[in-house]
Design a protein around this motif. Structure first.
Motif, mmCIF file in Angstrom:
data_model
loop_
_atom_site.group_PDB
_atom_site.id
_atom_site.type_symbol
_atom_site.label_atom_id
_atom_site.label_comp_id
_atom_site.label_asym_id
_atom_site.label_seq_id
_atom_site.Cartn_x
_atom_site.Cartn_y
_atom_site.Cartn_z
ATOM 1 N N TYR A 204 28.738 43.464 -40.721
ATOM 2 C CA TYR A 204 29.050 45.161 -40.752
ATOM 3 C C TYR A 204 29.518 45.168 -42.273
ATOM 4 O O TYR A 204 29.083 46.166 -42.995
ATOM 5 C CB TYR A 204 29.572 45.537 -39.558
ATOM 6 C CG TYR A 204 29.718 46.428 -40.161
ATOM 7 C CD1 TYR A 204 28.935 48.291 -40.380
ATOM 8 C CD2 TYR A 204 31.368 47.190 -40.451
ATOM 9 C CE1 TYR A 204 29.470 49.512 -40.064
ATOM 10 C CE2 TYR A 204 32.059 48.595 -40.876
ATOM 11 C CZ TYR A 204 30.845 49.726 -40.182
ATOM 12 O OH TYR A 204 31.478 50.923 -40.886
ATOM 13 N N LEU A 205 30.256 44.244 -42.748
ATOM 14 C CA LEU A 205 31.605 45.020 -43.626
ATOM 15 C C LEU A 205 30.762 44.515 -45.103
ATOM 16 O O LEU A 205 30.821 45.032 -46.286
ATOM 17 C CB LEU A 205 32.864 44.258 -43.559
ATOM 18 C CG LEU A 205 33.644 44.343 -42.885
ATOM 19 C CD1 LEU A 205 35.076 43.537 -42.930
ATOM 20 C CD2 LEU A 205 34.335 45.834 -42.965
ATOM 21 N N CYS A 206 29.712 44.409 -44.810
ATOM 22 C CA CYS A 206 28.717 43.375 -45.722
ATOM 23 C C CYS A 206 27.527 44.415 -46.627
ATOM 24 O O CYS A 206 26.805 44.123 -46.968
ATOM 25 C CB CYS A 206 28.646 42.149 -45.619
ATOM 26 S SG CYS A 206 29.491 41.102 -46.695
ATOM 27 N N SER A 207 27.402 44.934 -45.307
ATOM 28 C CA SER A 207 26.230 45.805 -44.750
ATOM 29 C C SER A 207 26.404 47.440 -45.758
ATOM 30 O O SER A 207 27.492 47.531 -46.551
ATOM 31 C CB SER A 207 26.022 46.634 -43.551
ATOM 32 O OG SER A 207 26.578 47.197 -43.024
ATOM 33 N N GLU A 208 25.658 48.141 -46.084
ATOM 34 C CA GLU A 208 25.439 49.016 -46.254
ATOM 35 C C GLU A 208 26.170 51.020 -45.492
ATOM 36 O O GLU A 208 27.000 51.536 -45.651
ATOM 37 C CB GLU A 208 23.776 49.848 -46.547
ATOM 38 C CG GLU A 208 23.126 49.065 -47.652
ATOM 39 C CD GLU A 208 23.506 49.356 -49.341
ATOM 40 O OE1 GLU A 208 24.042 49.915 -49.505
ATOM 41 O OE2 GLU A 208 23.761 47.758 -49.899
ATOM 42 N N ALA A 209 26.605 49.779 -44.277
ATOM 43 C CA ALA A 209 26.944 50.783 -43.493
ATOM 44 C C ALA A 209 28.653 50.527 -43.903
ATOM 45 O O ALA A 209 29.522 51.465 -42.665
ATOM 46 C CB ALA A 209 26.688 50.634 -41.863
ATOM 47 N N ALA A 210 29.391 49.810 -44.351
ATOM 48 C CA ALA A 210 30.456 50.008 -45.224
ATOM 49 C C ALA A 210 30.487 49.835 -46.536
ATOM 50 O O ALA A 210 31.751 49.803 -47.101
ATOM 51 C CB ALA A 210 30.516 48.216 -44.959
ATOM 52 N N ASN A 211 30.124 50.884 -47.000
ATOM 53 C CA ASN A 211 30.179 51.022 -48.554
ATOM 54 C C ASN A 211 31.033 52.275 -48.907
ATOM 55 O O ASN A 211 31.735 52.015 -49.256
ATOM 56 C CB ASN A 211 28.863 52.077 -48.966
ATOM 57 C CG ASN A 211 27.811 51.274 -49.627
ATOM 58 O OD1 ASN A 211 28.101 50.035 -48.899
ATOM 59 N ND2 ASN A 211 26.719 51.651 -49.533
ATOM 60 N N CYS A 212 32.079 52.778 -47.950
ATOM 61 C CA CYS A 212 33.357 53.405 -47.909
ATOM 62 C C CYS A 212 34.990 52.326 -48.064
ATOM 63 O O CYS A 212 35.381 53.038 -48.375
ATOM 64 C CB CYS A 212 33.055 54.188 -46.791
ATOM 65 S SG CYS A 212 33.614 53.763 -45.210
#
Length: 227
Positions: A204-212
């Motif tokens: 998750y942290l390496c996905s686009e969902a975690a860009n923030c």
């Protein structure tokens, strides 16, 4: 999160045969990534830089670095123990981050995730050299995360303890009554975090969902620390 959220991304996982490596490789492949598993010890200066150069394009760098934690009274920690611990946990991290950032900055995209330790967040007797090295890791990641964010690159860390893995909590350790008592009294969760739970969070942290997320440290330790 979509099952193929990292489709087409090249993910380099260090020490892929140890610590969280096997679980990480499996989880990233399940998310659609092309995993580049490296099994180098990375103990010699220049080894980390060489791995990055040989890998080519890297969209995600997962710094999975571990050694058995020394158990030494602070006044008995030798220069050799101190230097060996930093050589295993800190020096290769710095080399690899410095080597991979230019290509990520050029693309204005990339993820770097450290699989660190919550030992840096809570005092532990007999662990001064290990905690110092793990603390240096987290401080470095926080600083680099702030700097890299301006270039579209997210750098973060998981600070873990009491996570199922063969380096620190192999089955023979888990089976002992002393360890079961330790879980009961020290870990609010009352059990080890599973390798799958930890690896899924890493994905998750390496996905686009975690860009923030920018230079953040996420404890994953069943409540052993909660900050």
């Amino acid at each position: 999160m979509h099952a193929n959220s990292l489709s087409g991304r090249r993910v380099l996982v260090t020490q892929a045969d140890a610590f969280m490596g096997p679980a990480l490789c499996e989880a990233f492949r399940a998310a659609g990534a092309e995993v580049v598993p490296d099994q180098s010890a990375l103990l010699e200066r220049g080894a980390g830089r060489a791995v990055i150069e040989a890998a080519g394009r890297i969209d995600v760098l997962v710094l999975n670095l571990a050694i058995p934690a020394p158990s030494t009274p602070v006044h008995q920690v030798s220069d050799g123990e101190w230097e060996t611990t930093f050589a295993a946990l800190v020096h290769p991290m710095r080399e690899m981050v410095a080597a991979v950032l230019p290509q990520m900055i050029e693309r204005k995209a990339g993820k770097i995730l450290l699989m660190g330790s919550a030992a840096a967040l809570r005092g532990m007797a007999l662990r001064s050299s290990y905690a110092a090295a793990r603390g240096a890791q987290l401080a470095y990641i926080q600083a680099v995360g702030v700097e890299a964010a301006a270039h579209g690159v997210q750098v973060n860390a998981i600070a873990q303890n009491f996570v199922e893995n063969p380096t620190y909590f192999p089955p023979e350790v888990q089976a002992t009554p002393a360890f079961k008592d330790r879980l009961k009294w020290q870990v609010p969760l009352g059990r080890l975090v599973t390798a799958d739970e930890d690896a899924s969070f890493a994905v998750y942290l390496c996905s686009e969902a975690a860009n923030c997320f920018v230079g953040q440290v996420f404890p994953v330790c069943g409540g052993w620390v909660n900050r």
